[in-house]
Design a protein around this motif. Structure first.
Motif, mmCIF file in Angstrom:
data_model
loop_
_atom_site.group_PDB
_atom_site.id
_atom_site.type_symbol
_atom_site.label_atom_id
_atom_site.label_comp_id
_atom_site.label_asym_id
_atom_site.label_seq_id
_atom_site.Cartn_x
_atom_site.Cartn_y
_atom_site.Cartn_z
ATOM 1 N N GLY A 16 -0.088 -6.859 2.957
ATOM 2 C CA GLY A 16 -1.118 -5.978 3.503
ATOM 3 C C GLY A 16 -0.630 -4.564 3.751
ATOM 4 O O GLY A 16 -1.371 -3.598 3.535
ATOM 5 N N VAL A 17 0.614 -4.433 4.171
ATOM 6 C CA VAL A 17 1.152 -3.096 4.459
ATOM 7 C C VAL A 17 1.364 -2.315 3.163
ATOM 8 O O VAL A 17 1.048 -1.128 3.088
ATOM 9 C CB VAL A 17 2.469 -3.212 5.264
ATOM 10 N N ARG A 18 1.875 -3.000 2.114
ATOM 11 C CA ARG A 18 2.082 -2.311 0.830
ATOM 12 C C ARG A 18 0.761 -1.806 0.250
ATOM 13 O O ARG A 18 0.715 -0.748 -0.374
ATOM 14 C CB ARG A 18 2.754 -3.244 -0.174
ATOM 15 N N ALA A 19 -0.320 -2.568 0.454
ATOM 16 C CA ALA A 19 -1.628 -2.159 -0.072
ATOM 17 C C ALA A 19 -2.332 -1.184 0.861
ATOM 18 O O ALA A 19 -3.374 -0.638 0.495
ATOM 19 C CB ALA A 19 -2.500 -3.385 -0.294
ATOM 20 N N GLY A 20 -1.800 -0.980 2.056
ATOM 21 C CA GLY A 20 -2.414 -0.055 3.008
ATOM 22 C C GLY A 20 -3.658 -0.621 3.680
ATOM 23 O O GLY A 20 -4.524 0.126 4.123
ATOM 24 N N LEU A 21 -3.744 -1.960 3.780
ATOM 25 C CA LEU A 21 -4.920 -2.579 4.390
ATOM 26 C C LEU A 21 -4.983 -2.335 5.887
ATOM 27 O O LEU A 21 -6.061 -2.403 6.476
ATOM 28 C CB LEU A 21 -4.938 -4.087 4.096
ATOM 29 N N TYR A 22 -3.845 -2.072 6.521
ATOM 30 C CA TYR A 22 -3.833 -1.830 7.963
ATOM 31 C C TYR A 22 -4.532 -0.520 8.313
ATOM 32 O O TYR A 22 -4.944 -0.317 9.458
ATOM 33 C CB TYR A 22 -2.404 -1.834 8.498
ATOM 34 N N LYS A 23 -4.722 0.363 7.336
ATOM 35 C CA LYS A 23 -5.429 1.628 7.572
ATOM 36 C C LYS A 23 -6.943 1.457 7.467
ATOM 37 O O LYS A 23 -7.670 2.405 7.720
ATOM 38 C CB LYS A 23 -4.980 2.674 6.551
ATOM 39 N N THR A 24 -7.394 0.267 7.102
ATOM 40 C CA THR A 24 -8.807 -0.087 6.874
ATOM 41 C C THR A 24 -9.530 0.963 6.026
ATOM 42 O O THR A 24 -10.459 1.631 6.493
ATOM 43 C CB THR A 24 -9.575 -0.299 8.199
ATOM 44 N N PRO A 25 -9.120 1.109 4.762
ATOM 45 C CA PRO A 25 -9.808 2.066 3.888
ATOM 46 C C PRO A 25 -11.197 1.556 3.509
ATOM 47 O O PRO A 25 -11.465 0.364 3.541
ATOM 48 C CB PRO A 25 -8.889 2.132 2.671
ATOM 49 N N LYS A 79 -9.370 -0.670 -8.175
ATOM 50 C CA LYS A 79 -9.684 -1.998 -8.691
ATOM 51 C C LYS A 79 -8.437 -2.778 -9.095
ATOM 52 O O LYS A 79 -8.332 -3.980 -8.841
ATOM 53 C CB LYS A 79 -10.622 -1.866 -9.882
ATOM 54 N N SER A 80 -7.459 -2.121 -9.697
ATOM 55 C CA SER A 80 -6.231 -2.823 -10.115
ATOM 56 C C SER A 80 -5.428 -3.295 -8.901
ATOM 57 O O SER A 80 -4.893 -4.402 -8.889
ATOM 58 C CB SER A 80 -5.375 -1.912 -10.993
ATOM 59 N N LEU A 81 -5.370 -2.471 -7.855
ATOM 60 C CA LEU A 81 -4.670 -2.878 -6.636
ATOM 61 C C LEU A 81 -5.412 -4.018 -5.947
ATOM 62 O O LEU A 81 -4.790 -4.959 -5.428
ATOM 63 C CB LEU A 81 -4.533 -1.683 -5.691
ATOM 64 N N ASN A 82 -6.736 -3.970 -5.963
ATOM 65 C CA ASN A 82 -7.543 -5.039 -5.391
ATOM 66 C C ASN A 82 -7.244 -6.361 -6.094
ATOM 67 O O ASN A 82 -7.053 -7.395 -5.445
ATOM 68 C CB ASN A 82 -9.024 -4.680 -5.520
ATOM 69 N N ARG A 83 -7.196 -6.336 -7.412
ATOM 70 C CA ARG A 83 -6.925 -7.546 -8.188
ATOM 71 C C ARG A 83 -5.517 -8.082 -7.901
ATOM 72 O O ARG A 83 -5.315 -9.279 -7.723
ATOM 73 C CB ARG A 83 -7.106 -7.233 -9.679
ATOM 74 N N LYS A 84 -4.552 -7.181 -7.816
ATOM 75 C CA LYS A 84 -3.163 -7.594 -7.575
ATOM 76 C C LYS A 84 -2.989 -8.183 -6.175
ATOM 77 O O LYS A 84 -2.360 -9.234 -6.005
ATOM 78 C CB LYS A 84 -2.249 -6.374 -7.752
ATOM 79 N N VAL A 85 -3.537 -7.523 -5.163
ATOM 80 C CA VAL A 85 -3.400 -8.003 -3.784
ATOM 81 C C VAL A 85 -4.179 -9.298 -3.578
ATOM 82 O O VAL A 85 -3.715 -10.210 -2.892
ATOM 83 C CB VAL A 85 -3.856 -6.913 -2.785
ATOM 84 N N ARG A 86 -5.351 -9.414 -4.208
ATOM 85 C CA ARG A 86 -6.141 -10.644 -4.094
ATOM 86 C C ARG A 86 -5.366 -11.834 -4.672
ATOM 87 O O ARG A 86 -5.346 -12.920 -4.097
ATOM 88 C CB ARG A 86 -7.471 -10.469 -4.816
ATOM 89 N N ALA A 87 -4.710 -11.626 -5.818
ATOM 90 C CA ALA A 87 -3.918 -12.702 -6.426
ATOM 91 C C ALA A 87 -2.725 -13.075 -5.545
ATOM 92 O O ALA A 87 -2.404 -14.260 -5.377
ATOM 93 C CB ALA A 87 -3.444 -12.287 -7.817
ATOM 94 N N GLU A 88 -2.085 -12.075 -4.949
ATOM 95 C CA GLU A 88 -0.940 -12.343 -4.074
ATOM 96 C C GLU A 88 -1.375 -13.087 -2.813
ATOM 97 O O GLU A 88 -0.721 -14.044 -2.383
ATOM 98 C CB GLU A 88 -0.255 -11.024 -3.694
ATOM 99 N N PRO A 134 -13.944 -6.999 1.789
ATOM 100 C CA PRO A 134 -13.606 -8.424 1.610
ATOM 101 C C PRO A 134 -12.106 -8.691 1.622
ATOM 102 O O PRO A 134 -11.651 -9.694 2.171
ATOM 103 C CB PRO A 134 -14.215 -8.771 0.253
ATOM 104 N N LEU A 135 -11.342 -7.782 1.032
ATOM 105 C CA LEU A 135 -9.892 -7.966 0.995
ATOM 106 C C LEU A 135 -9.281 -7.818 2.385
ATOM 107 O O LEU A 135 -8.404 -8.596 2.776
ATOM 108 C CB LEU A 135 -9.280 -6.951 0.030
#
Length: 198
Positions: A23-32, A37-46, A122-123
């Motif tokens: 979550g931190v690598r994708a920056g989800l803690y900042k609640t963007p 789309k590519s990052l969404n797909r990668k983080v969702r798979a992880e 959703p992510l």
């Protein structure tokens, strides 16, 4: 690592770190609002891969919980109206839903995917649900232990635990946890009572 409690603590710390780092690598803690789309797909798979490991770890913890015998409980009223939740919330289920083929009339028309960023809600909700599961893991393990107790009382067959595929693509620590969880679960499930086939 022959002691199961030592393995559980090591696996737990490894999973907590992996979920938080994802979550931190994708920056989800900042609640963007949106995410590429590519990052969404990668983080969702992880997160999907980590969710399998988390479910297996809580299942292993639930198998080690000692519970009192089942007591009868009051049934729920099916026709009672329930209030709808206003906001979107992802719930982390412990038992996967059985897969069924989708009827042809429920499949919508083919939609051309849109370009550009997608919504991150959703992510973020999925990541927060996993963090909430990590926070309340003992309560989740007790609830799952009750479910397992009901399964055993009903004579359900022992669950099948296949090895997780593509562990060679995981980081070394997660691959070790994945293999260790499979071995520990298979060992713990040997005590599952056999169903009465007569």
């Amino acid at each position: 690592m022959t002691d199961p409690t030592d393995f559980l603590s090591q696996a737990w710390h490894t999973l907590v770190r992996a979920i938080a780092e994802t979550g931190v690598r994708a920056g989800l803690y900042k609640t963007p609002e949106t995410i590429v789309k590519s990052l969404n797909r990668k983080v969702r798979a992880e997160l999907k891969r980590l969710a399998v490991l988390l479910r297996r770890l809580i299942f292993l913890m639930a198998l080690q919980v000692d519970l009192a015998p089942l007591t009868p409980r009051m049934g729920s009223n099916y026709y009672e109206t329930k209030k709808e939740e206003a906001e979107y919330r992802y719930t982390f289920t412990m038992v996967p839903a059985p897969s069924r083929p989708c009827p042809h009339f429920l499949k919508g028309p083919v939609i051309v995917p849109t370009r550009g960023p997608v919504s991150a809600a959703p992510l973020i909700a999925r990541w927060n649900a996993m963090l909430d599961t990590l926070k309340h893991h003992k309560r989740r393990a007790r609830c799952l232990a009750r479910t397992i107790q009901r399964w055993q009382a009903a004579g359900e067959a022992r669950p099948h635990v296949p090895p997780i595929p593509n562990t060679h693509r995981m980081p070394a620590a997660l691959a070790l946890v994945s293999g260790g969880l499979t071995v520990q679960l298979l060992e713990a499930l040997k005590r599952w009572p056999e169903p009465d086939t007569s």
